[in-house]
Design a protein around this motif. Structure first.
Motif, PDB file in Angstrom:
ATOM      1  N   VAL A 332       0.931  -1.203  -0.087  1.00  0.00           N
ATOM      2  CA  VAL A 332      -0.036   0.004   0.016  1.00  0.00           C
ATOM      3  C   VAL A 332       1.002   1.152   0.006  1.00  0.00           C
ATOM      4  CG1 VAL A 332      -1.483   1.309   1.381  1.00  0.00           C
ATOM      5  CG2 VAL A 332      -2.019  -1.053   0.991  1.00  0.00           C
ATOM      6  N   GLN A 335       2.841   1.563  -3.431  1.00  0.00           N
ATOM      7  CA  GLN A 335       2.355   2.062  -4.487  1.00  0.00           C
ATOM      8  C   GLN A 335       2.023   3.468  -4.327  1.00  0.00           C
ATOM      9  OE1 GLN A 335       1.715   0.435  -7.236  1.00  0.00           O
ATOM     10  NE2 GLN A 335       2.116  -1.661  -6.831  1.00  0.00           N
ATOM     11  N   SER A 336       1.706   3.934  -3.195  1.00  0.00           N
ATOM     12  CA  SER A 336       1.164   5.223  -3.011  1.00  0.00           C
ATOM     13  C   SER A 336       2.355   6.226  -3.198  1.00  0.00           C
ATOM     14  CB  SER A 336       0.427   5.478  -1.554  1.00  0.00           C
ATOM     15  OG  SER A 336       1.543   5.278  -0.790  1.00  0.00           O
ATOM     16  N   HIS A 337       3.558   5.967  -2.836  1.00  0.00           N
ATOM     17  CA  HIS A 337       4.658   6.788  -2.970  1.00  0.00           C
ATOM     18  C   HIS A 337       5.437   6.763  -4.161  1.00  0.00           C
ATOM     19  CE1 HIS A 337       3.906   6.692   1.557  1.00  0.00           C
ATOM     20  NE2 HIS A 337       5.005   7.426   1.674  1.00  0.00           N
ATOM     21  N   GLU A 339       4.594   6.829  -7.214  1.00  0.00           N
ATOM     22  CA  GLU A 339       4.367   7.785  -8.416  1.00  0.00           C
ATOM     23  C   GLU A 339       4.656   9.166  -8.210  1.00  0.00           C
ATOM     24  OE1 GLU A 339       2.001  10.824 -10.367  1.00  0.00           O
ATOM     25  OE2 GLU A 339       1.680  10.209  -8.329  1.00  0.00           O
ATOM     26  N   LEU A 364       1.737  12.322   2.856  1.00  0.00           N
ATOM     27  CA  LEU A 364       1.488  10.808   2.988  1.00  0.00           C
ATOM     28  C   LEU A 364       2.448  10.241   4.159  1.00  0.00           C
ATOM     29  CD1 LEU A 364       2.002   9.438  -0.478  1.00  0.00           C
ATOM     30  CD2 LEU A 364      -0.267   9.750   0.654  1.00  0.00           C
ATOM     31  N   GLU A 368       0.464   8.885   7.526  1.00  0.00           N
ATOM     32  CA  GLU A 368       1.018   7.446   8.150  1.00  0.00           C
ATOM     33  C   GLU A 368       1.103   7.317   9.660  1.00  0.00           C
ATOM     34  OE1 GLU A 368       4.829   4.139   7.619  1.00  0.00           O
ATOM     35  OE2 GLU A 368       4.213   5.830   6.335  1.00  0.00           O
TER      36      GLU A 368
END
Length: 375
Positions: A332, A335-337, A339, A364, A368
């Protein structure tokens, strides 16, 4: 026979070994290096990494190594300047840019104190298998052959991971390297903030580090790396001249060490596990160093993988299910970081767009740390 054999004893392997040993598991950490020793690094520990150090009882110990807390940042996006206080979340009271000679020694010592065994100077040559399952490692030291068996073998051995290669771990995502550059350490800069410069075909980050030194890194598009390498110091100084007064204070300072750098900085996510093996840190997930996330990513993997391994070693879950949970959980964040990291490092974008991507990653980070299940 160990519960866990970990190949690599730095920012992913040492915390993983510490956490597993604290949980009562038998752990062997092997590394080709001896500690303390240096390694190529982005150095910086972002907020999620600092929160984990605090939870592990190591944050204050890090600051006590004469590594100054960093609480403010300066940004230059093509000449547009911005100064900010870095948002903190208790108990974190500063971010840090430690020398790896200091950080890695602290981490591996914490693992040994927790009960993990450490074997230094071990070059791992191959994985040992029983049919399709990995059951150990085979290698050598200066004294001869070396072999160790474990219920699971973890590759925490960097982006060129032997464990990943031997296990034939496929790439889930892969992007070619974007940047290449160098860093070194300077005395007498007066730097107390983290300074980030996004210019056309140029990016730089500067941090205060241990013993009143500053770590200064500069990178260009990978296509320019070979040209810049012909005169690293001239290229480095020419870039600093574009940064106004903040660049001049580096030029006026004393460089303490040789330049270190690389351009083989591919961006990827690998499959995280298979029968008897798992990957953590740069072995599993690596991206361009501009966002300076690598150490924090490694700490996250260590914590999540320790949960998964403990779950199947205690028969709470079946091995495959536990490791799939690890891959999903840490994926998770990968993938989020990934791009925004590619945007942040993308020289085809404007300096303002790259700064915006950098800030997106920091948002982000805050999310977290604010989320208890991920903190």
């Amino acid at each position: 026979m160990y519960d866990v054999v970990i190949v690599g004893g730095r920012c992913a392997g040492a915390p993983l070994g510490m956490l597993l040993a604290q949980a009562g598991h038998s752990v062997l950490i092997v590394d080709r290096a001896t500690f303390p020793s240096d390694t190529l690094s982005t150095h910086f520990i972002q907020l999620p990494g600092m929160a984990r150090l605090a939870r592990w009882g190591l944050m204050d110990a890090l600051f006590e190594t004469n590594c100054p807390p960093i609480t403010a940042a300066y940004f230059d996006a093509g000449g547009s300047e911005l100064e900010v206080e870095i948002p903190m979340h208790q108990p974190v009271h500063g971010l840090a840019c430690p020398r790896r000679t200091v950080l890695d020694k602290m981490l591996v010592d914490a693992a040994v104190t927790a009960g993990a065994e450490l074997a230094e100077g071990v070059l791992v040559d191959s994985l040992v298998r029983d049919a399709e399952r990995v059951v150990g490692i085979s290698g050598h030291t200066t004294d001869g052959s070396f072999e160790a068996r474990g219920r699971i073998v973890v590759g925490a051995d960097g982006r060129h991971s032997l464990v990943a290669r031997e296990a034939e771990a496929p790439y889930i995502e892969y992007e070619e390297p974007i940047s290449g550059g160098w860093y070194s350490y300077f005395r007498g800069t007066g730097l107390t903030t983290t300074d980030v410069f996004f210019h056309d075909e140029l990016v730089s980050v500067m941090f205060p580090t241990n013993d009143e030194l500053a770590c200064v890194a500069i990178a260009w598009p990978k296509s320019q790396f070979a040209e810049k390498r012909r005169d690293i110091e001239g290229s480095f100084n020419g870039a600093l001249m574009r940064f106004g007064e903040r660049g001049r204070r580096i030029l006026d300072a004393e460089r303490e060490e040789r330049f270190a750098g690389a351009a083989d900085l591919s961006n990827f996510i690998r499959k995280a596990h298979g029968p008897g093996w798992a990957l953590a840190g740069d072995a599993r997930y690596h991206k361009d160093p501009v966002p300076a996330d690598g150490i924090s990513d490694a700490f996250r993997d260590a914590e999540f993988l320790s949960d998964a391994i403990s779950a199947f070693l205690t028969d709470e879950k079946e091995e495959g299910a536990a490791l799939r949970d690890y891959e999903t959980r840490t994926g998770v964040f990968s993938q989020s970081h990934l791009e925004p990291a590619l945007r942040c490092a993308g020289f085809g974008l404007s300096p303002q767009e790259r700064l915006s991507a950098f800030i997106d990653i920091r948002v982000l980070d805050s999310q977290e740390v604010e989320t208890p299940t991920n903190a």
